[in-house]
Design a protein around this motif. Structure first.
Motif, PDB file in Angstrom:
ATOM      1  N   ALA A   6       0.806  -1.226   0.000  1.00  0.00           N
ATOM      2  CA  ALA A   6       0.000   0.000   0.000  1.00  0.00           C
ATOM      3  C   ALA A   6       0.837   1.272   0.000  1.00  0.00           C
ATOM      4  O   ALA A   6       1.768   1.421   0.785  1.00  0.00           O
ATOM      5  CB  ALA A   6      -0.946   0.004   1.184  1.00  0.00           C
ATOM      6  N   LYS A   7       0.474   2.161  -0.889  1.00  0.00           N
ATOM      7  CA  LYS A   7       1.058   3.506  -0.948  1.00  0.00           C
ATOM      8  C   LYS A   7       0.032   4.549  -0.518  1.00  0.00           C
ATOM      9  O   LYS A   7       0.382   5.621  -0.068  1.00  0.00           O
ATOM     10  CB  LYS A   7       1.540   3.836  -2.369  1.00  0.00           C
ATOM     11  N   THR A   8      -1.260   4.220  -0.729  1.00  0.00           N
ATOM     12  CA  THR A   8      -2.348   5.086  -0.276  1.00  0.00           C
ATOM     13  C   THR A   8      -3.412   4.240   0.403  1.00  0.00           C
ATOM     14  O   THR A   8      -3.552   3.044   0.127  1.00  0.00           O
ATOM     15  CB  THR A   8      -3.017   5.866  -1.428  1.00  0.00           C
ATOM     16  N   VAL A   9      -4.136   4.899   1.286  1.00  0.00           N
ATOM     17  CA  VAL A   9      -5.264   4.267   1.968  1.00  0.00           C
ATOM     18  C   VAL A   9      -6.442   5.217   1.816  1.00  0.00           C
ATOM     19  O   VAL A   9      -6.344   6.397   2.132  1.00  0.00           O
ATOM     20  CB  VAL A   9      -4.954   4.031   3.463  1.00  0.00           C
ATOM     21  N   THR A  10      -7.540   4.703   1.285  1.00  0.00           N
ATOM     22  CA  THR A  10      -8.740   5.505   1.110  1.00  0.00           C
ATOM     23  C   THR A  10      -9.795   5.020   2.083  1.00  0.00           C
ATOM     24  O   THR A  10     -10.056   3.822   2.175  1.00  0.00           O
ATOM     25  CB  THR A  10      -9.279   5.393  -0.331  1.00  0.00           C
ATOM     26  N   ILE A  62     -12.146   0.604   4.101  1.00  0.00           N
ATOM     27  CA  ILE A  62     -10.775   1.075   3.963  1.00  0.00           C
ATOM     28  C   ILE A  62     -10.155   0.327   2.788  1.00  0.00           C
ATOM     29  O   ILE A  62     -10.146  -0.903   2.769  1.00  0.00           O
ATOM     30  CB  ILE A  62      -9.965   0.818   5.242  1.00  0.00           C
ATOM     31  N   THR A  63      -9.644   1.076   1.818  1.00  0.00           N
ATOM     32  CA  THR A  63      -9.045   0.485   0.630  1.00  0.00           C
ATOM     33  C   THR A  63      -7.548   0.768   0.624  1.00  0.00           C
ATOM     34  O   THR A  63      -7.125   1.925   0.675  1.00  0.00           O
ATOM     35  CB  THR A  63      -9.679   1.060  -0.649  1.00  0.00           C
ATOM     36  N   PHE A  64      -6.763  -0.294   0.592  1.00  0.00           N
ATOM     37  CA  PHE A  64      -5.310  -0.202   0.504  1.00  0.00           C
ATOM     38  C   PHE A  64      -4.928  -0.395  -0.956  1.00  0.00           C
ATOM     39  O   PHE A  64      -5.340  -1.379  -1.577  1.00  0.00           O
ATOM     40  CB  PHE A  64      -4.655  -1.297   1.353  1.00  0.00           C
ATOM     41  N   GLU A  65      -4.123   0.540  -1.511  1.00  0.00           N
ATOM     42  CA  GLU A  65      -3.730   0.449  -2.917  1.00  0.00           C
ATOM     43  C   GLU A  65      -2.260   0.789  -3.105  1.00  0.00           C
ATOM     44  O   GLU A  65      -1.728   1.667  -2.422  1.00  0.00           O
ATOM     45  CB  GLU A  65      -4.556   1.408  -3.765  1.00  0.00           C
ATOM     46  N   GLY A  66      -1.639   0.097  -4.042  1.00  0.00           N
ATOM     47  CA  GLY A  66      -0.258   0.387  -4.401  1.00  0.00           C
ATOM     48  C   GLY A  66       0.343  -0.751  -5.194  1.00  0.00           C
ATOM     49  O   GLY A  66      -0.068  -1.903  -5.054  1.00  0.00           O
ATOM     50  N   ASN A  67       1.288  -0.430  -6.043  1.00  0.00           N
ATOM     51  CA  ASN A  67       1.991  -1.430  -6.849  1.00  0.00           C
ATOM     52  C   ASN A  67       1.032  -2.343  -7.619  1.00  0.00           C
ATOM     53  O   ASN A  67       1.263  -3.544  -7.743  1.00  0.00           O
ATOM     54  CB  ASN A  67       2.931  -2.262  -5.987  1.00  0.00           C
ATOM     55  N   GLY A  68      -0.061  -1.775  -8.116  1.00  0.00           N
ATOM     56  CA  GLY A  68      -1.021  -2.541  -8.902  1.00  0.00           C
ATOM     57  C   GLY A  68      -1.914  -3.469  -8.098  1.00  0.00           C
ATOM     58  O   GLY A  68      -2.654  -4.263  -8.666  1.00  0.00           O
ATOM     59  N   LYS A  69      -1.857  -3.374  -6.782  1.00  0.00           N
ATOM     60  CA  LYS A  69      -2.685  -4.228  -5.927  1.00  0.00           C
ATOM     61  C   LYS A  69      -3.710  -3.374  -5.193  1.00  0.00           C
ATOM     62  O   LYS A  69      -3.519  -2.178  -4.988  1.00  0.00           O
ATOM     63  CB  LYS A  69      -1.819  -4.961  -4.904  1.00  0.00           C
ATOM     64  N   ARG A  70      -4.782  -4.044  -4.783  1.00  0.00           N
ATOM     65  CA  ARG A  70      -5.868  -3.362  -4.074  1.00  0.00           C
ATOM     66  C   ARG A  70      -6.539  -4.354  -3.129  1.00  0.00           C
ATOM     67  O   ARG A  70      -6.802  -5.496  -3.516  1.00  0.00           O
ATOM     68  CB  ARG A  70      -6.870  -2.852  -5.096  1.00  0.00           C
ATOM     69  N   GLU A  71      -6.799  -3.915  -1.910  1.00  0.00           N
ATOM     70  CA  GLU A  71      -7.545  -4.751  -0.965  1.00  0.00           C
ATOM     71  C   GLU A  71      -8.486  -3.861  -0.167  1.00  0.00           C
ATOM     72  O   GLU A  71      -8.093  -2.808   0.318  1.00  0.00           O
ATOM     73  CB  GLU A  71      -6.625  -5.508  -0.028  1.00  0.00           C
ATOM     74  N   VAL A  72      -9.744  -4.320  -0.041  1.00  0.00           N
ATOM     75  CA  VAL A  72     -10.769  -3.558   0.670  1.00  0.00           C
ATOM     76  C   VAL A  72     -11.128  -4.284   1.963  1.00  0.00           C
ATOM     77  O   VAL A  72     -11.392  -5.492   1.955  1.00  0.00           O
ATOM     78  CB  VAL A  72     -12.034  -3.377  -0.196  1.00  0.00           C
ATOM     79  N   LEU A  73     -11.128  -3.523   3.065  1.00  0.00           N
ATOM     80  CA  LEU A  73     -11.487  -4.059   4.376  1.00  0.00           C
ATOM     81  C   LEU A  73     -12.664  -3.277   4.941  1.00  0.00           C
ATOM     82  O   LEU A  73     -12.799  -2.078   4.676  1.00  0.00           O
ATOM     83  CB  LEU A  73     -10.302  -3.947   5.338  1.00  0.00           C
ATOM     84  N   TYR A  74     -13.485  -3.964   5.727  1.00  0.00           N
ATOM     85  CA  TYR A  74     -14.653  -3.344   6.355  1.00  0.00           C
ATOM     86  C   TYR A  74     -14.561  -3.544   7.867  1.00  0.00           C
ATOM     87  O   TYR A  74     -15.054  -4.537   8.394  1.00  0.00           O
ATOM     88  CB  TYR A  74     -15.944  -3.974   5.834  1.00  0.00           C
ATOM     89  N   PRO A  75     -13.927  -2.607   8.577  1.00  0.00           N
ATOM     90  CA  PRO A  75     -13.894  -2.732  10.035  1.00  0.00           C
ATOM     91  C   PRO A  75     -15.304  -2.576  10.592  1.00  0.00           C
ATOM     92  O   PRO A  75     -16.129  -1.843  10.032  1.00  0.00           O
ATOM     93  CB  PRO A  75     -13.018  -1.568  10.490  1.00  0.00           C
ATOM     94  N   ALA A  76     -15.573  -3.240  11.691  1.00  0.00           N
ATOM     95  CA  ALA A  76     -16.879  -3.105  12.326  1.00  0.00           C
ATOM     96  C   ALA A  76     -17.067  -1.650  12.738  1.00  0.00           C
ATOM     97  O   ALA A  76     -16.152  -1.018  13.257  1.00  0.00           O
ATOM     98  CB  ALA A  76     -16.975  -4.021  13.532  1.00  0.00           C
TER      99      ALA A  76
END
Length: 105
Positions: A6-10, A62-76
């Motif tokens: 991750a380079k950015t977090v949205t 919360i979306t973690f993105e960087g280096n062509g990868k992306r992962e979305v998390l949903y904290p309670a």
């Protein structure tokens, strides 16, 4: 779980939640400060697997993105310290991490 790419977090806020009680509905915040991103990566990379719970997910994501990868998390969004992923997995972040997360947001 590794989010070191991750380079950015949205953060996309949906509805009011206890952990981010000051959030406005529909607000999107991009976090690109390397120190803040590193703290968030550490919080969510140190989680332990869980069987799931009836906590209030989808109040924000919360979306973690960087280096062509992306992962979305949903904290309670309630008092639970768990996280749901778009891959149908559940994790526990722990109360201390939950407090740190709230202080960043």
């Amino acid at each position: 779980k590794s989010l070191r790419f991750a380079k950015t977090v949205t953060v996309d806020y949906g509805n009011w939640s206890e952990i981010v009680a000051h959030a406005d509905d529909g607000k999107t915040v991009v976090i690109d400060d390397p120190e803040d991103v590193a703290v968030l990566v550490k919080i969510f990379s140190n989680m332990k697997s869980d069987n799931g719970s009836d906590c209030g997910y989808y109040t924000y994501q919360i979306t973690f993105e960087g280096n062509g990868k992306r992962e979305v998390l949903y904290p309670a969004g309630d008092s639970c310290d768990t996280v749901y992923t778009e891959l149908d997995a559940f994790y526990i972040m722990g109360r201390e991490s939950q407090v740190t997360l709230a202080s960043i947001f």
